[in-house]
Design a protein around this motif. Structure first.
Motif: not given
Length: 470
Positions: A351-352, A369-382, A384-386, A418-424
């Motif tokens: 999308a981006l 908006q992250p969707h589901l706690f399990t998905r966020t747990r499993d893919f938080a790093q990915e 952020g990279e996206a 998220v790179s460059a710490n630009h996520a709030v």
């Protein structure tokens, strides 16, 4: 839930009562049953606009669950969100009624037609929508059931007079294994829905079983650029000499090969070379390489169903997009606002990338908006990279859907990646923050499978207010 011993037909169902009838998937089944002349009733927890549409079509619809609502039912249809303890479900069990998953009811409707099922971790809705629009444009009058409203079709489900039945096949709960397709599409296979499957290997094995549902002479259409889909195709070929496989993609392994992709705003073009070596110009009114791939899959289906290359290409060119799939919300103060259902890192990245094409020299700002706690747990790093593909990122708290919170799993896990710490993470002022960051020529995207879509209207209103104050 119980299932019947063998796949039922529509004539076996009798009077059907549907739980969660306001949901996009269950309401699609209800529309098709009504069109088939079946007596339909149903219940939803909320009074949604779709319920009035179903009432107008002849359904008896209740708001709020009560055991008395199933008193006249012969068959109960449920989705995976309906849990044990639901009074209507428990009453149906007490009475010994057949209880079918939504997909089983859809499979009953599909019997006697040429089933075209679209599966994949990403791209199901868009690809199935493209197929339905293409077939209707060519005059084939398909039946279809899709997981989002399609503006070009006026609905997400319709009983057509033609032989083809196009259905989006949901892998999230394994229910895509309830179909008996003549043509099966696999857009991609990645680890997701690990709350259901447990491991990535189990996800891949489920897709292998899905492909194996094809009958002799059936057709699998698989993306050769995706390792998971390509693996499913290879596995099927190793033990099923009686089925056919068509691969599509940008790489050398594709029989339907894309090249020379070009993107300008909301349009995309590419050269499509078929198995006979003929080259065609594929032109779309939706952005991104991922949509060119989706269109190649749809083209393969069109050709299998007898369309000429020209008819298939013209039908694909008529496709204007699906709801919440890079959906344009409006422009205000020179800023374009889009909404997207992406809820997996690969989808967010696609999308981006498309947003970058649309923005041109402008910047891209995201409210995610992250969707589901399990998905966020499993893919938080990915995630952020996206999200790092954007110029600024605002995050909302996790949308829980059916899940209970998991200690320590919050949107801050995504923000930290998220790179460059630009996520709030700032739920209270998220709309104002994304508006403040956007300048003329920029793009704002609301992204996620929860209620983040509701932020689009206030974002546009704040942009209009800002413009009026100048």
């Amino acid at each position: 839930m119980s299932t019947t011993a063998q796949q039922p037909t529509v004539n076996d169902l009798g009077r059907v009562h549907l739980l969660g009838i306001g949901g996009v998937g269950v309401s699609a089944v209800a529309r098709l049953l009504l069109a088939e002349g079946v007596s339909v009733s149903g219940t939803d927890a909320k009074d949604l606009p779709v319920l009035d549409q179903l009432r107008a079509a002849g359904a008896t619809v209740y708001v709020g669950f009560d055991a008395d609502h199933v008193r006249d039912a012969d068959t109960l249809v449920v989705s995976s969100v309906i849990q044990a303890g639901n009074p209507e479900l428990e009453e149906a069990k007490r009475r010994g009624l057949p209880v079918l998953h939504r997909s089983q009811a859809l499979a009953a409707l599909m019997r006697g037609r040429v089933g075209v099922t679209v599966a994949g971790t990403h791209g199901k809705t868009t690809t199935s929508s493209m197929i339905a629009v293409m077939l209707r444009h060519a005059g084939l009058e398909p039946t279809f059931a899709i997981g989002a409203p399609i503006p070009d079709l006026g609905t997400n489900a319709e009983l057509g007079q033609g032989s083809a039945f196009v259905a989006e096949a949901d892998e999230s709960d394994g229910s895509f294994l309830n179909y008996t397709p003549s043509i099966a599409i696999v857009t991609n296979v990645e680890a997701d829905h690990l709350d259901h499957y447990g491991t990535a290997q189990a996800v891949h094995q489920a897709f292998d079983r899905y492909a194996d549902l094809l009958p002799a002479t059936g057709l699998l259409v698989a993306c050769s650029d995706d390792e998971g889909a390509a693996g499913t195709a290879s596995t099927l070929e190793q033990h099923r000499a009686d089925v056919r496989v068509v691969r599509y993609g940008f790489g050398d392994a594709a029989q339907l090969r894309l090249s020379a992709a070009d993107h300008s705003g909301l349009t995309s073009t590419a050269t499509l070379r078929d198995a006979e070596g003929s080259e065609h110009l594929l032109s779309l009114h939706v952005p991104g390489d991922h949509n060119l791939l989706n269109a190649a899959a749809a083209y393969a289906v069109g050709r299998e169903l007898g369309l000429t290359p020209r008819a298939a290409l013209d039908g694909l060119a008529a496709f204007g997009g699906a709801a919440r799939r890079f959906e344009f919300g409006g422009t205000a103060d020179g800023v374009r606002v889009y909404d997207d259902y992406a809820h997996h890192p690969t989808e967010v990245r696609a999308a981006l990338r498309a947003a970058r094409d649309v923005a041109g020299q402008g910047k891209v700002h995201v409210l995610f908006q992250p969707h589901l706690f399990t998905r966020t747990r499993d893919f938080a790093q990915e995630f952020g990279e996206a999200l790092s593909l954007a110029d600024s990122v605002q995050l909302l708290p996790i949308y829980p859907a059916r899940e209970e919170p998991i200690p320590g799993v919050t949107s801050e896990l995504v923000a930290a990646s998220v790179s460059a710490n630009h996520a709030v993470v700032a739920p209270a002022g998220a709309a104002a923050a994304v508006v403040a960051a956007a300048k003329e020529g920029d793009v704002i995207m609301t992204i996620g499978a929860g209620d983040v879509t509701a932020f689009g209207a206030p974002i546009l209103e704040q942009l209009r207010t800002r413009a009026a104050a100048r």
